[in-house]
Design an enzyme around this catalytic site. Structure first.
Site, PDB file in Angstrom:
ATOM      1  N   HIS A 163       0.787  -2.511  -7.553  1.00  0.00           N
ATOM      2  CA  HIS A 163      -0.247  -2.284  -6.544  1.00  0.00           C
ATOM      3  C   HIS A 163      -1.603  -2.590  -7.173  1.00  0.00           C
ATOM      4  CE1 HIS A 163      -2.790   0.716  -4.077  1.00  0.00           C
ATOM      5  NE2 HIS A 163      -2.780  -0.475  -3.512  1.00  0.00           N
ATOM      6  N   SER A 182       0.817  -1.209   0.000  1.00  0.00           N
ATOM      7  CA  SER A 182       0.000   0.000   0.000  1.00  0.00           C
ATOM      8  C   SER A 182       0.851   1.260   0.000  1.00  0.00           C
ATOM      9  CB  SER A 182      -0.919   0.024   1.227  1.00  0.00           C
ATOM     10  OG  SER A 182      -1.831  -1.042   1.194  1.00  0.00           O
ATOM     11  N   ASN A 191      -2.577   5.461  -2.838  1.00  0.00           N
ATOM     12  CA  ASN A 191      -2.766   5.420  -1.394  1.00  0.00           C
ATOM     13  C   ASN A 191      -2.319   6.682  -0.680  1.00  0.00           C
ATOM     14  OD1 ASN A 191      -4.066   3.005  -1.246  1.00  0.00           O
ATOM     15  ND2 ASN A 191      -2.211   1.796  -1.071  1.00  0.00           N
ATOM     16  N   GLU A 197      -1.419  -0.183 -10.382  1.00  0.00           N
ATOM     17  CA  GLU A 197      -0.406   0.867 -10.305  1.00  0.00           C
ATOM     18  C   GLU A 197       0.974   0.199 -10.298  1.00  0.00           C
ATOM     19  OE1 GLU A 197      -0.124   4.914  -7.579  1.00  0.00           O
ATOM     20  OE2 GLU A 197      -0.764   3.038  -6.648  1.00  0.00           O
TER      21      GLU A 197
END
Length: 284
Positions: free
Chosen positions: A139, A118, A189, A151
């Site tokens: 991600h 994250s 995030n 991502e």
């Protein structure tokens, strides 16, 4: 098809394993917790049924076929020779650093490591490996089988070949990659955890109830889920861990974790996975 090793059989790990298996990959799902591994096949059957109802793209998935492509094991040595490792363990730097030291004896020269974190820096984690050019952030968004974006995070030493292979891997899973540079929290995030944390502060300050906050963002802004529903889906413990990472890395008070979030985690109210978070869930 290549073989993918997935480390961590929690929420994200099971979703990644299902997605890879559904797209034809052989998968080795690894976790140090034997109890988690024992319940993983049952959980995967339940998740496949749920995803079939939620997405036309998953309508033809069969739990038996998906489970037939997944092996379960606690020994990291089982991952020797895999093409990709997707790491999904707890959002804790020390735990991840210990894991990457253990992987030194497992990964071959061509093994690519995708860090599904994250907030933790890809560059920092890659430093614990003998081949940091093979380490890249991927991600995946939660829930992995339903969302089309991943991502891809370029660490300081990540090679162009690794980036290219990561993009191809993501494409093979039916997703679109967006390549960004390494910085704690990346794009998604760094923004979303501020969003969820501030929503928790609104509850903490008595401004509104969770249902009201989420309704404003769904009805007013067209979001599919409100910030507190999203926090429950991710897991409030993961949200708190990620906020702590962001606060430690940036030393910026805007990442200070809401006391209500900390209190809920201490009480075991972790969201969907525990059956209660900002909302109550009958089946978890």
């Amino acid at each position: 098809m290549a073989t993918v090793g997935v480390i961590g059989a929690g929420v994200m790990g099971k979703d990644v394993a299902i997605t890879c298996a559904a797209k034809g990959y052989d998968v080795i799902l690894s976790d140090h917790d034997s109890d988690v591994l024992a319940t993983a096949p049952r959980d995967i059957r339940h998740l496949v049924r749920k995803f079939r109802m939620m997405s036309p793209a998953a309508a033809a998935w069969k739990a038996d076929e998906i489970l037939g492509r997944i092996r379960f094991g606690a020994d990291l040595g089982d991952l020797a020779g895999v093409d990709w490792i997707v790491e999904n363990i707890v959002e804790d730097l020390a735990a991840k650093e210990r894991l990457y030291l253990d992987l030194r004896d497992v990964c071959g020269e061509s093994t690519k490591i995708a860090v599904n974190t994250s907030c933790i820096s890809i560059t920092k984690l890659a430093a614990g490996t003998p081949r940091p050019h093979n380490v890249v952030g991927i991600h995946f968004m939660n829930p992995v089988p339903l969302l089309e974006c991943a991502e891809v995070v370029r660490g300081y030493h990540t090679s162009e070949d690794t980036i290219k292979q990561a993009e191809e891997f993501v494409r093979s899973l039916g997703k679109q990659s967006i390549v960004v540079n390494d910085m704690p929290g990346f794009v998604s995030n760094r923004l979303s955890h501020l969003f969820m944390n501030e929503a928790a502060f609104l509850v903490h300050d008595g401004v509104a109830e969770p249902e009201q906050i989420d309704a404003i963002f769904k009805l007013g802004y067209g979001h599919r889920m409100g910030p507190l529903e999203t926090a429950d889906l991710i897991g409030l413990d993961t949200v708190v861990d990620s906020l702590n990472v962001l606060y430690a890395e940036f030393q910026d008070s805007k990442f200070r974790c809401c006391p209500t979030l900390k209190k809920m985690v201490a009480a075991g109210r972790l969201g969907r996975k525990s059956g209660q978070g900002f909302y109550t869930y009958a089946n978890h």
